[in-house]
Design a protein around this motif. Sequence first.
Motif, PDB file in Angstrom:
ATOM      1  N   SER A 229       0.857  -1.178   0.000  1.00 40.98           N
ATOM      2  CA  SER A 229       0.000   0.000   0.000  1.00 40.98           C
ATOM      3  C   SER A 229       0.897   1.232   0.000  1.00 40.98           C
ATOM      4  CB  SER A 229      -0.890   0.002   1.245  1.00 40.98           C
ATOM      5  OG  SER A 229      -1.608   1.214   1.327  1.00 40.98           O
ATOM      6  N   GLU A 230       0.552   2.202  -0.836  1.00 40.23           N
ATOM      7  CA  GLU A 230       1.334   3.430  -0.935  1.00 40.23           C
ATOM      8  C   GLU A 230       0.476   4.618  -0.526  1.00 40.23           C
ATOM      9  OE1 GLU A 230       4.338   2.195  -4.573  1.00 40.23           O
ATOM     10  OE2 GLU A 230       2.541   3.361  -5.041  1.00 40.23           O
ATOM     11  N   SER A 231       1.006   5.442   0.364  1.00 38.15           N
ATOM     12  CA  SER A 231       0.300   6.642   0.811  1.00 38.15           C
ATOM     13  C   SER A 231       1.037   7.877   0.328  1.00 38.15           C
ATOM     14  CB  SER A 231       0.179   6.664   2.340  1.00 38.15           C
ATOM     15  OG  SER A 231      -0.611   5.587   2.783  1.00 38.15           O
ATOM     16  N   ALA A 232       0.274   8.903  -0.021  1.00 39.35           N
ATOM     17  CA  ALA A 232       0.860  10.089  -0.639  1.00 39.35           C
ATOM     18  C   ALA A 232       0.077  11.335  -0.271  1.00 39.35           C
ATOM     19  CB  ALA A 232       0.882   9.921  -2.159  1.00 39.35           C
ATOM     20  N   VAL A 233       0.599  12.469  -0.681  1.00 37.27           N
ATOM     21  CA  VAL A 233      -0.105  13.739  -0.518  1.00 37.27           C
ATOM     22  C   VAL A 233      -1.212  13.806  -1.572  1.00 37.27           C
ATOM     23  CG1 VAL A 233       0.101  16.250  -0.527  1.00 37.27           C
ATOM     24  CG2 VAL A 233       2.009  14.843   0.292  1.00 37.27           C
ATOM     25  N   ALA A 234      -2.429  14.101  -1.138  1.00 40.15           N
ATOM     26  CA  ALA A 234      -3.574  14.200  -2.048  1.00 40.15           C
ATOM     27  C   ALA A 234      -3.912  15.657  -2.313  1.00 40.15           C
ATOM     28  CB  ALA A 234      -4.783  13.490  -1.454  1.00 40.15           C
ATOM     29  N   VAL A 235      -4.231  15.961  -3.575  1.00 35.55           N
ATOM     30  CA  VAL A 235      -4.629  17.309  -3.976  1.00 35.55           C
ATOM     31  C   VAL A 235      -5.809  17.196  -4.928  1.00 35.55           C
ATOM     32  CG1 VAL A 235      -2.258  18.158  -3.748  1.00 35.55           C
ATOM     33  CG2 VAL A 235      -3.075  17.377  -5.976  1.00 35.55           C
ATOM     34  N   VAL A 236      -6.471  18.312  -5.203  1.00 32.99           N
ATOM     35  CA  VAL A 236      -7.601  18.271  -6.124  1.00 32.99           C
ATOM     36  C   VAL A 236      -7.117  17.953  -7.537  1.00 32.99           C
ATOM     37  CG1 VAL A 236      -9.069  19.816  -4.781  1.00 32.99           C
ATOM     38  CG2 VAL A 236      -7.494  20.765  -6.477  1.00 32.99           C
ATOM     39  N   LYS A 237      -7.998  17.361  -8.306  1.00 33.54           N
ATOM     40  CA  LYS A 237      -7.670  16.951  -9.667  1.00 33.54           C
ATOM     41  C   LYS A 237      -7.250  18.151 -10.512  1.00 33.54           C
ATOM     42  CE  LYS A 237      -7.759  13.230 -12.324  1.00 33.54           C
ATOM     43  NZ  LYS A 237      -7.001  12.005 -11.955  1.00 33.54           N
ATOM     44  N   GLY A 238      -6.201  17.951 -11.281  1.00 34.66           N
ATOM     45  CA  GLY A 238      -5.735  19.005 -12.165  1.00 34.66           C
ATOM     46  C   GLY A 238      -4.653  19.901 -11.595  1.00 34.66           C
ATOM     47  N   SER A 239      -4.183  19.579 -10.376  1.00 28.77           N
ATOM     48  CA  SER A 239      -3.165  20.414  -9.715  1.00 28.77           C
ATOM     49  C   SER A 239      -1.758  19.960 -10.111  1.00 28.77           C
ATOM     50  CB  SER A 239      -3.332  20.345  -8.199  1.00 28.77           C
ATOM     51  OG  SER A 239      -4.629  20.704  -7.805  1.00 28.77           O
ATOM     52  N   THR A 240      -1.501  19.959 -11.406  1.00 30.40           N
ATOM     53  CA  THR A 240      -0.254  19.389 -11.930  1.00 30.40           C
ATOM     54  C   THR A 240       0.984  20.104 -11.404  1.00 30.40           C
ATOM     55  OG1 THR A 240      -1.427  18.762 -13.958  1.00 30.40           O
ATOM     56  CG2 THR A 240       0.979  18.750 -14.023  1.00 30.40           C
ATOM     57  N   GLU A 241       0.971  21.432 -11.425  1.00 30.91           N
ATOM     58  CA  GLU A 241       2.144  22.178 -10.985  1.00 30.91           C
ATOM     59  C   GLU A 241       2.410  21.974  -9.502  1.00 30.91           C
ATOM     60  OE1 GLU A 241       1.609  26.234 -12.073  1.00 30.91           O
ATOM     61  OE2 GLU A 241       2.014  25.883 -14.209  1.00 30.91           O
TER      62      GLU A 241
END
Length: 273
Positions: A229-241
């Motif tokens: 299982s991998e956990s990461a920082v989540a952001v709203v879709k489309g926040s590429t930069e």
Amino acid sequence: MNNRLSILGAAAALTLALAGCGSSSTPAGEGGSSESAASNSLQEIQDSGVLTIGTEGTYKPFSFHEDGSGELTGYDVEVITAVAEKMGVEAEFEETQWDAIFAGLEAGRFDVIANQVSITDERKETYDFSEPYTVSSGVIVTSADNNDISSFEDLSGKTTAQSLTSNWYELATESGANVEPVEGWAQSVTLLEQGRVDATINDELTYLDYQKTNNNEGIKIAATTDETSESAVAVVKGSTELVDAINTALGELRADGTLTEISEKYFGSDVSE
């Protein structure tokens, strides 16, 4: 462990402890996001000098208050604070309950979530994720002198201690084990020490967190799942930069040993990769 981590495969789903581990189900408030509901863009974050982070604050050892009322600390808190520093901004935390954390992200209450959010195909349809900063497996834990169990196949006919509401219960039964119901990890360890069960299945982070505090030489990891299982920082879709900036920071922290140092502080082992 809090149910934040999940391994979903032929036999398992990992949730801590770590749970730990986000569950495979969709939390309340987790739904479709839109760019208009997005929190600040990378440029706006840089202009404000603040990265606002959604986290629980009650999820030890990832995000919690020492002694219940001290300063906010934890593995995730230290990782995302270091990321913010690399980005040249200040980390500011917005504490919220897990059931409301995705809704808060979508509403723009914070820019990112750092709270052991596991990367799943379902979530990737709605959110963007950084590179993982936590990688964990499911493990079979036995008494230290047990040499009969070295794989999940060896659980057939054996007795394991599991919470009936956990994904580990499902894995135990699919492996052919008889399950002794327990309320959680602490009770599982007690039954192991008493010789009343042969094993228990949980996520590796739960085991490492426990051993960091207790150094129990009477138990050991006997086998590990192939899936992680991998956990990461989540952001709203489309926040590429924003994702790119976070990944650059995580890469620097991995290269200079900071992630390893934070991992070993909380788990006595490097869980960052």
